[in-house]
Design an enzyme around this catalytic site. Structure first.
Site, mmCIF file in Angstrom:
data_model
loop_
_atom_site.group_PDB
_atom_site.id
_atom_site.type_symbol
_atom_site.label_atom_id
_atom_site.label_comp_id
_atom_site.label_asym_id
_atom_site.label_seq_id
_atom_site.Cartn_x
_atom_site.Cartn_y
_atom_site.Cartn_z
ATOM 1 C CB ALA A 125 -6.779 3.797 -11.281
ATOM 2 N N GLY A 132 -16.666 3.261 -4.528
ATOM 3 C CA GLY A 132 -15.702 2.365 -3.911
ATOM 4 C C GLY A 132 -16.017 0.926 -4.260
ATOM 5 C CD GLU A 243 -8.277 -8.325 -7.894
ATOM 6 O OE1 GLU A 243 -8.917 -7.438 -7.285
ATOM 7 O OE2 GLU A 243 -8.215 -8.380 -9.125
ATOM 8 N N GLY A 341 0.216 -0.213 28.284
ATOM 9 C CA GLY A 341 0.556 1.073 27.682
ATOM 10 C C GLY A 341 1.552 0.968 26.553
#
Length: 378
Positions: A125, A132, A243, A341
């Site tokens: 966390a 950020g 990382e 599409g």
């Protein structure tokens, strides 16, 4: 894929077993997990049973004690399968190594075997609603109270957050000390005062649980500190190159898989009486994309060789993260265009990859931050 010199025959045999794992235990369930917003606990436990979690952790702590290239194969095969849901990489190659490198013997024995078996799911966390890429801007506080610390604050965009059993929480123990005031804590999910918010509804990575986490007077003992008080920023910086390279690894493997599928699609799809692949525009576009993907692969494999020789610099990892994630977004966009599409339909791999790839330029430090890091070495 051409033979890659960084891998041994043992690595190649392992890749076959990992590919089989994804095909049997992940791919058939992934669309359902996208609807549910998380993968199943059983998928984590099966990965643990097959020895696919925390592989680089020493055997004494429940891992296999193998080199990082085995983890790279795991990441590449997950990207190849187009299954972005399982947060295995963060769990095995960020959370696990943090505890291995900075944990006490007691912490390692308590947590690593359970992380390796899949009994515990790990998260880290860092990000907050107002912090950020700027880790020094973290507002979550940990205040000493006797032989305990009391944590208050909130985190957001936390991968594995909703399913997490163990979270490495980035806090400020001394707000006036800058980087030296940052401390990491190991917090178990059932600790009083720790709660999880909603599982966030994202643009992509639909099957990956990403949550808000809240800490209201969460009391943890001094023994929950990871790496020492005030040492959190140092620990975070030590691991960032690896990382960030992981993001480049996933981006490059995804590019290759999407491009291969697009080449096949253009050969099968017809317009004006001939296959799309026969038009010069298609040929030239695919030639450009193949060249760019090959450059990315060459660069990433060179970074992996440096990693194995312990020579990968922070700047080079930042280059790999920024350049490969930027290219991934560009390449997938071009491939989607070649699908017409159908490329806009969720059932097609290229549409899901398009949505999944966008965040790669943001997490792990935004690509603008990567350029800032690179520029400091010039």
């Amino acid at each position: 894929m051409a033979s890659r010199k960084i891998f041994s025959e043992e690595h190649n045999i392992f890749r076959e077993s990992v590919r089989k794992f994804y095909e049997e235990h992940i791919v058939p369930y992934h669309s359902q997990w996208e609807k549910e917003g998380q993968v199943s606990r059983e998928a984590w436990l099966e990965a643990g049973r097959q020895g696919l979690l925390c592989m680089t952790i020493p055997e004494e702590y429940g891992g296999l004690g193998v080199d990082k290239l085995f983890s790279v194969i795991m990441m590449e095969e997950q990207a190849r399968a187009g299954t972005s849901g399982p947060g295995f990489g963060l769990h095995s190659e960020i959370v696990g190594p943090y505890i291995l490198h900075y944990g006490t013997e007691e912490q390692k024995k308590k947590y690593l075997p359970k992380l390796a078996s899949g009994e515990m799911i790990g998260a880290i966390a860092m990000t907050e609603p107002a912090a950020g890429s700027d880790l020094q801007g973290v507002k979550t506080r940990a205040v000493k109270d006797g032989d305990h610390y009391v944590i208050n604050g909130s985190k957001t965009f936390i991968t594995n957050g909703y399913m997490s059993d163990l979270v490495i929480v980035v806090t400020k123990t001394d707000p006036d000390a800058g980087a030296k005031g940052t401390t990491l804590f190991l917090v178990e999910a059932d600790t009083p005062g720790f709660s999880k918010g909603r599982n966030l509804d994202k643009l992509g990575l639909k099957a990956q649980d990403t949550a808000e986490l809240f800490f209201e007077d969460v009391r943890v003992p001094e023994s929950a500190i990871l790496g020492g008080e005030g040492k959190g920023f140092f620990c975070l910086m030590q691991e960032l190159a690896w990382e960030r390279l992981q993001i480049a690894i996933g981006a490059t493997a995804t590019m290759e898989a999407v491009l291969d599928e697009t080449i096949e699609y253009t050969k099968e799809r017809s317009a004006f009486g001939r296959s799309i692949a026969q038009f010069q525009n298609t040929k030239f576009k695919l030639a450009e994309l193949k060249t760019e993907a090959t450059i990315a692969r060459t660069f990433v494999d060179d970074c992996l060789a440096k990693l194995m020789d312990d020579e990968l610099s922070v700047e080079t990892a930042a280059m790999a993260k920024y350049w490969c994630s930027d290219l991934e977004n560009k390449l997938i966009d071009e491939c989607l265009q070649l699908h017409g599409g159908y490329g806009f339909m969720w059932e097609y791999r290229v549409a899901r990859s398009y949505a999944d790839a966008r965040v790669q330029r943001i997490y792990g430090g935004t690509n603008e931050i990567m350029k800032e890091i690179i520029s400091r070495s010039l």
